[in-house]
Scaffold this active site. Structure first.
Site, PDB file in Angstrom:
ATOM      1  N   LYS A 606       0.815  -1.217   0.000  1.00  0.00           N
ATOM      2  CA  LYS A 606       0.000   0.000   0.000  1.00  0.00           C
ATOM      3  C   LYS A 606       0.851   1.271   0.000  1.00  0.00           C
ATOM      4  O   LYS A 606       0.505   2.277   0.623  1.00  0.00           O
ATOM      5  CB  LYS A 606      -0.971   0.025   1.195  1.00  0.00           C
ATOM      6  CG  LYS A 606      -1.818  -1.223   1.333  1.00  0.00           C
ATOM      7  CD  LYS A 606      -2.535  -1.592   0.045  1.00  0.00           C
ATOM      8  CE  LYS A 606      -3.553  -0.567  -0.373  1.00  0.00           C
ATOM      9  NZ  LYS A 606      -4.229  -0.898  -1.663  1.00  0.00           N
ATOM     10  N   GLY A 608       2.528   2.199  -3.194  1.00  0.00           N
ATOM     11  CA  GLY A 608       2.715   2.606  -4.576  1.00  0.00           C
ATOM     12  C   GLY A 608       3.590   1.651  -5.376  1.00  0.00           C
ATOM     13  O   GLY A 608       4.058   2.008  -6.465  1.00  0.00           O
ATOM     14  N   THR A 609       3.809   0.449  -4.891  1.00  0.00           N
ATOM     15  CA  THR A 609       4.692  -0.488  -5.590  1.00  0.00           C
ATOM     16  C   THR A 609       4.109  -0.939  -6.926  1.00  0.00           C
ATOM     17  O   THR A 609       4.856  -1.159  -7.885  1.00  0.00           O
ATOM     18  CB  THR A 609       4.971  -1.725  -4.714  1.00  0.00           C
ATOM     19  OG1 THR A 609       3.735  -2.339  -4.341  1.00  0.00           O
ATOM     20  CG2 THR A 609       5.749  -1.344  -3.466  1.00  0.00           C
ATOM     21  N   THR A 610       2.783  -1.062  -7.011  1.00  0.00           N
ATOM     22  CA  THR A 610       2.175  -1.496  -8.276  1.00  0.00           C
ATOM     23  C   THR A 610       2.339  -0.423  -9.344  1.00  0.00           C
ATOM     24  O   THR A 610       2.563  -0.728 -10.529  1.00  0.00           O
ATOM     25  CB  THR A 610       0.690  -1.822  -8.074  1.00  0.00           C
ATOM     26  OG1 THR A 610       0.561  -2.808  -7.042  1.00  0.00           O
ATOM     27  CG2 THR A 610       0.078  -2.368  -9.352  1.00  0.00           C
ATOM     28  N   LYS A 825      -7.150   0.039  -7.587  1.00  0.00           N
ATOM     29  CA  LYS A 825      -6.201   1.107  -7.272  1.00  0.00           C
ATOM     30  C   LYS A 825      -6.898   2.463  -7.345  1.00  0.00           C
ATOM     31  O   LYS A 825      -7.724   2.698  -8.208  1.00  0.00           O
ATOM     32  CB  LYS A 825      -5.019   1.078  -8.243  1.00  0.00           C
ATOM     33  CG  LYS A 825      -4.311  -0.269  -8.304  1.00  0.00           C
ATOM     34  CD  LYS A 825      -3.751  -0.692  -6.957  1.00  0.00           C
ATOM     35  CE  LYS A 825      -3.067  -2.051  -7.009  1.00  0.00           C
ATOM     36  NZ  LYS A 825      -2.554  -2.468  -5.692  1.00  0.00           N
ATOM     37  N   GLY A 826      -6.531   3.322  -6.406  1.00  0.00           N
ATOM     38  CA  GLY A 826      -7.077   4.678  -6.407  1.00  0.00           C
ATOM     39  C   GLY A 826      -8.465   4.774  -5.788  1.00  0.00           C
ATOM     40  O   GLY A 826      -9.219   5.685  -6.117  1.00  0.00           O
ATOM     41  N   ARG A 827      -8.803   3.805  -4.936  1.00  0.00           N
ATOM     42  CA  ARG A 827     -10.115   3.877  -4.280  1.00  0.00           C
ATOM     43  C   ARG A 827     -10.202   5.124  -3.395  1.00  0.00           C
ATOM     44  O   ARG A 827      -9.230   5.573  -2.823  1.00  0.00           O
ATOM     45  CB  ARG A 827     -10.342   2.646  -3.399  1.00  0.00           C
ATOM     46  CG  ARG A 827     -10.566   1.344  -4.164  1.00  0.00           C
ATOM     47  CD  ARG A 827     -11.087   0.286  -3.184  1.00  0.00           C
ATOM     48  NE  ARG A 827     -11.173  -1.026  -3.798  1.00  0.00           N
ATOM     49  CZ  ARG A 827     -10.241  -1.960  -3.683  1.00  0.00           C
ATOM     50  NH1 ARG A 827      -9.158  -1.703  -2.982  1.00  0.00           N
ATOM     51  NH2 ARG A 827     -10.381  -3.122  -4.266  1.00  0.00           N
ATOM     52  N   TYR A 829     -11.420   6.517   0.057  1.00  0.00           N
ATOM     53  CA  TYR A 829     -11.784   6.030   1.390  1.00  0.00           C
ATOM     54  C   TYR A 829     -12.352   7.190   2.211  1.00  0.00           C
ATOM     55  O   TYR A 829     -12.032   8.354   1.965  1.00  0.00           O
ATOM     56  CB  TYR A 829     -10.567   5.477   2.124  1.00  0.00           C
ATOM     57  CG  TYR A 829      -9.876   4.337   1.415  1.00  0.00           C
ATOM     58  CD1 TYR A 829     -10.595   3.280   0.868  1.00  0.00           C
ATOM     59  CD2 TYR A 829      -8.492   4.318   1.320  1.00  0.00           C
ATOM     60  CE1 TYR A 829      -9.947   2.239   0.238  1.00  0.00           C
ATOM     61  CE2 TYR A 829      -7.832   3.280   0.702  1.00  0.00           C
ATOM     62  CZ  TYR A 829      -8.568   2.236   0.151  1.00  0.00           C
ATOM     63  OH  TYR A 829      -7.937   1.214  -0.470  1.00  0.00           O
TER      64      TYR A 829
END
Length: 874
Positions: A606, A608-610, A825-827, A829
């Protein structure tokens, strides 16, 4: 008449010449016949010397009751040895370290302070060391008063003993009192006839009924003298000559060269050696001293398991194989050894293709072995003794094994021992999976052994492991090789072999290893039968000088026993096969280390590795692994069950490089970051790899992980609020504890980065600002490319475009289309509650300070979020 006598005289001279000529011819013919006989006839087998360590020929010493002294209680200390060395490269230190490492005892080496501070001895009310060893005891007695008092107080309070050595030199006083002790030293002596004092309390492994007769090596021995009851001699010797020693009796008296201080003088128990560990008996006493002074905490049991493998049965060139008399001698020796070693049985490894390929006498020896096949244990090699790693096709290996198995069945050789050995240890380590699969399929193999794990040398580091349902045990050499077949032609002379057996390397192997599998060869049991000579002498020597209990177990039971003793070795430890020439030589030629990645993106999750993964794959020279069916783009090799599948499994996810210079492979597994095992495992397999970590605020990371789990319907995350998760007390349900740990622990950034720094150099690790990666990815990617040393630098401004709907940057494709990360990605919250934010800022305050210090030390830029956090905490 005169003419007649002249004729007679000339005739006699002629006869004399003929006689001399005939004698010369006869001598030449005799020499030729002798040479022919010596070179073409089998060597006459002379009886080799009897075991040198025959107990019946040794002088036995009566054994009075030992002095009773309580064992030291060092239970309040860590099982660690502290070594004070004058030089870490000295022979004595190397020998001390070898014994400790062979015994798997932990140690720490410090340069002995003359004046100055000793290392920290306690931590949180517990002693850090269970034993202290001084290379030079004078460094101990001459410590300044403050440190000497500190050290002695530690030893008394924590029940810690001291071992010290004194090695005399040309500048040593011939006689002197040891400062602060009621003990005199007399140095530079020549000694002989070593005795063991049976009354010495420290004796454990050492058997106190022997005398080592003859001169001791060198004239630099030191003996100890004292009338104080605290001292008990351990080893004693007499002087070589009638030289006068002040305060001592005549030269015929026995003088203590190793002495035990029982602690009656000052409460500290010690053992002093009047020389180094060069003499073999000192090594034995040193092992006992370690056991005694640590209250048997650093101590092996007296049980020793031996298994003698005879490789290459039926294999070998003519003239080196066993004959009928050799087989009879093998059987006779085995029966005699069984009276000394319960269940002793030679373990015979066979390659059936070579049956009956020797001379007629040797073929008869083959038949004799098979006639008595039930007297031995048997295990298979390959049918044609080939090296398995040369064959990438498993079916070829299976075919070879089936031929060997058919031979075994036809000749009544047992096939259910569950043990096999590959020729030249090929395919065992580095692992050739085709071999393991074939072994399981044909032989239902459970155990093998090798010299190669983790490396051939030093032998003391050889270990076992489990892989693919097969237990792999460490194998030892015994000084015998295929070419060592004659006693008088042993390399270095026959005394060299006797030295290895009697107190040397072979004896130490048994002394320091609970389980020893020895490799020998068929040729060692023909000709001079050096195999029989070696193990008869070894076993006799061990039983004469030690209390060790020798026994033999079949291979499967032996392997089970090994992993009962060393359960921590079950998990393998994969290393780069190309870093060891021997490993590379026995690794499949169809495999290449160029398929291994050069970069690991380690996380944390969580952060930013992806996104970094996607950006890197845009580079034409950079390639990631192919996806995994279970873990998608992540392989999660170094920290999970996939590691046990081996490096073949790992490399199969990477392509064969088309250009080894420019092609750059990488892997991203975000849970490597906070893994205990991942750094060590990764460094072993990928020692030159680059490591990238991305850090965002640990507060945001913890909340993001919680929301991630809620999105994936984690019942615990759905049941408890974020504040409840992170503030839950110690007595909570295991699943709630697991979620709390995954939220909080990865955020202790400095601790996890330091773990990676224990195995990788600082210039191999790059810490990225996760916030900048999100807002300025092109600039960040320029930094990444320079760090990786890529020759082709790509301008990411041309490949990235910001997507306002997603809220982050995406890949720009042709026709102005974009490729963004997935829906997960980029949800968006809900905002984190203030109480949770306050709790986490306080929770991470000290960890963030430690991170700033670490990054400053590494010369890396502080992330923007970290600077803000530090400013807010002022």
């Amino acid at each position: 008449m005169v003419k007649f006598w002249k004729f007679v005289r000339s005739f006699r001279q002629l006869e004399l010449h003929r006689l001399i000529l005939m004698l010369m011819v006869f001598s030449l013919v005799s020499m030729c016949l002798l040479a022919y006989y010596v070179t073409n006839s089998p060597k006459i087998k002379e009886a080799l010397p009897l075991p040198i360590s025959d107990c019946n020929n040794q002088h036995r010493v009566s054994q009075p009751p030992r002095r009773h002294t309580p064992l030291l209680d060092s239970s309040r200390t860590d099982p660690m040895v502290l070594i004070f060395a004058e030089s870490i490269y000295s022979q004595l230190i190397q020998e001390i370290v070898t014994i400790l490492e062979s015994s798997r005892f932990k140690y720490r080496t410090e340069i002995a302070p003359g004046k100055g501070d000793v290392p920290t001895l306690t931590e949180k009310g517990r002693g850090r060391f269970a034993l202290i060893v001084y290379e030079n005891i004078l460094k101990y007695v001459n410590l300044d008063a403050w440190n000497r008092e500190l050290l002695d107080k530690y030893c008394v309070e924590y029940g810690v003993g001291i071992i010290g050595f004194f090695k005399a030199n040309e500048n040593s006083l011939l006689s002197a009192q040891l400062k602060g002790f009621p003990l005199f030293l007399h140095s530079n002596l020549g000694l002989k006839d070593y005795h063991i004092n049976p009354n010495a309390p420290l004796l454990y492994v050492t058997r106190a009924n022997q005398v080592e007769q003859g001169p001791l090596p060198g004239d630099d021995w030191t003996v100890f003298q004292s009338n104080h009851s605290t001292y008990e001699p351990v080893l004693l010797a007499s002087t070589k000559s009638a030289e006068y020693i002040p305060h001592l009796s005549t030269h015929k008296a026995l003088h203590a060269t190793v002495i035990q201080d029982l602690g009656l003088h000052d409460g500290i128990q010690r053992v002093f050696f009047g020389n180094t560990l060069n003499f073999w008996l000192h090594k034995l006493i040193f092992v006992d001293a370690i056991a005694y002074l640590t209250g048997k905490r650093l101590c092996l049991s007296l049980d020793r398991y031996l298994l003698v493998d005879i490789d290459d049965i039926f294999v070998g060139k003519e003239g080196t194989r066993m004959k009928v008399l050799d087989v009879k001698a093998l059987l006779l020796s085995q029966n005699k050894l069984r009276t000394l070693v319960p269940n002793f049985t030679f373990n015979l490894g066979f390659s059936g293709k070579f049956y009956h390929t020797g001379a007629s006498e040797e073929d008869a020896g083959d038949d004799m072995l098979l006639k008595h096949r039930n007297e031995f244990w048997w295990f298979p090699h390959m049918w044609s003794h080939m090296q398995p790693h040369l064959f990438h096709n498993q079916s070829v290996l299976v075919e070879q094994m089936l031929l060997n198995k058919q031979f075994a069945v036809e000749h009544g050789i047992p096939t259910d021992m569950g043990y096999a050995v590959a020729p030249h240890h090929s395919g065992v380590y580095p692992v050739h999976m085709q071999l393991y699969e074939a072994w399981k399929l044909v032989w239902d193999m459970k155990v093998t052994s090798t010299e190669e794990y983790p490396h051939l040398k030093p032998a003391r580091f050889r270990r076992g492991f489990k892989h693919h349902g097969i237990m792999v045990l460490p194998r030892q050499t015994c000084g015998l090789f295929t070419h060592t077949i004659f006693y008088n032609e042993y390399p270095g002379g026959p005394k060299e072999l006797d030295k290895i057996i009697n107190g040397g390397e072979l004896f130490l192997t048994v002394l320091l290893n609970p389980i020893s599998i020895f490799m020998t060869h068929l040729s060692n049991y023909g000709n001079d039968r050096l195999g029989l000579y070696t193990f008869r002498n070894l076993i006799s020597f061990v039983q004469c000088w030690t209390n060790l209990k020798l026994q033999t177990l079949p291979p499967v039971q032996l392997a089970q026993r090994y992993f009962q003793l060393f359960p921590e070795e079950k998990d393998p430890f994969w290393q780069d096969p190309c870093e060891d020439k021997r490993h590379k030589d026995i690794w499949s030629k169809e495999k290449t280390c160029d398929r291994l990645p050069k970069l690991l993106i380690i996380g944390p999750q969580k952060s930013g590795t992806t996104a970094l993964y996607l950006f890197l794959t845009m580079h034409p020279d950079v390639t990631s692994n192919t996806p995994n069916a279970d873990t998608f783009e992540e392989l999660q090799f170094f920290n999970g069950p996939n590691y046990h599948k081996g490096i073949d499994w790992y490399m199969d996810y990477f392509p064969i490089p088309s250009n080894t210079t420019s092609d750059y492979f990488f892997e991203k597994s975000a849970n490597y970051f906070d893994s205990d095992m991942a750094p060590k495992r990764a460094a072993a397999l990928l020692p030159l790899a680059k490591i990238i970590s991305i850090l965002i605020s640990p507060v945001d990371r913890a909340y993001s992980w919680y929301q991630h789990q809620r999105a994936h319907d984690d019942p615990v995350a759905l049941r408890y609020s974020f504040h409840e998760v992170i503030t839950a007390g110690p007595n909570i349900a295991p699943r709630l504890r697991a979620l709390q740990n995954r939220c909080l622990i990865p955020g202790w950034y400095a601790m996890h980065i330091q773990r990676w720094l224990n195995y990788y150099h600082t210039n191999q690790i790059l810490v990225l600002d996760g916030q900048l990666l999100r807002t300025e990815p092109a600039t960040t990617m320029e930094k990444v490319q320079k760090f990786l040393g890529l020759q082709n630098i790509v301008n990411y401004h041309k490949f990235l475009v910001f997507d306002p709907k997603k809220g982050f940057w995406c890949q720009l494709l042709e026709s102005n289309k974009t490729k963004c990360l997935g829906k997960s990605k980029g949800r968006k919250y809900p905002e984190m509650d203030n109480d949770s934010q306050a709790f986490l800022r306080e929770h991470y305050r000290d960890a963030n300070i430690e991170l700033s210090k670490l990054l400053y030390k590494l010369g890396q830029t502080l992330p923007t979020w970290l600077r803000e956090e530090l400013q807010n905490n002022r």
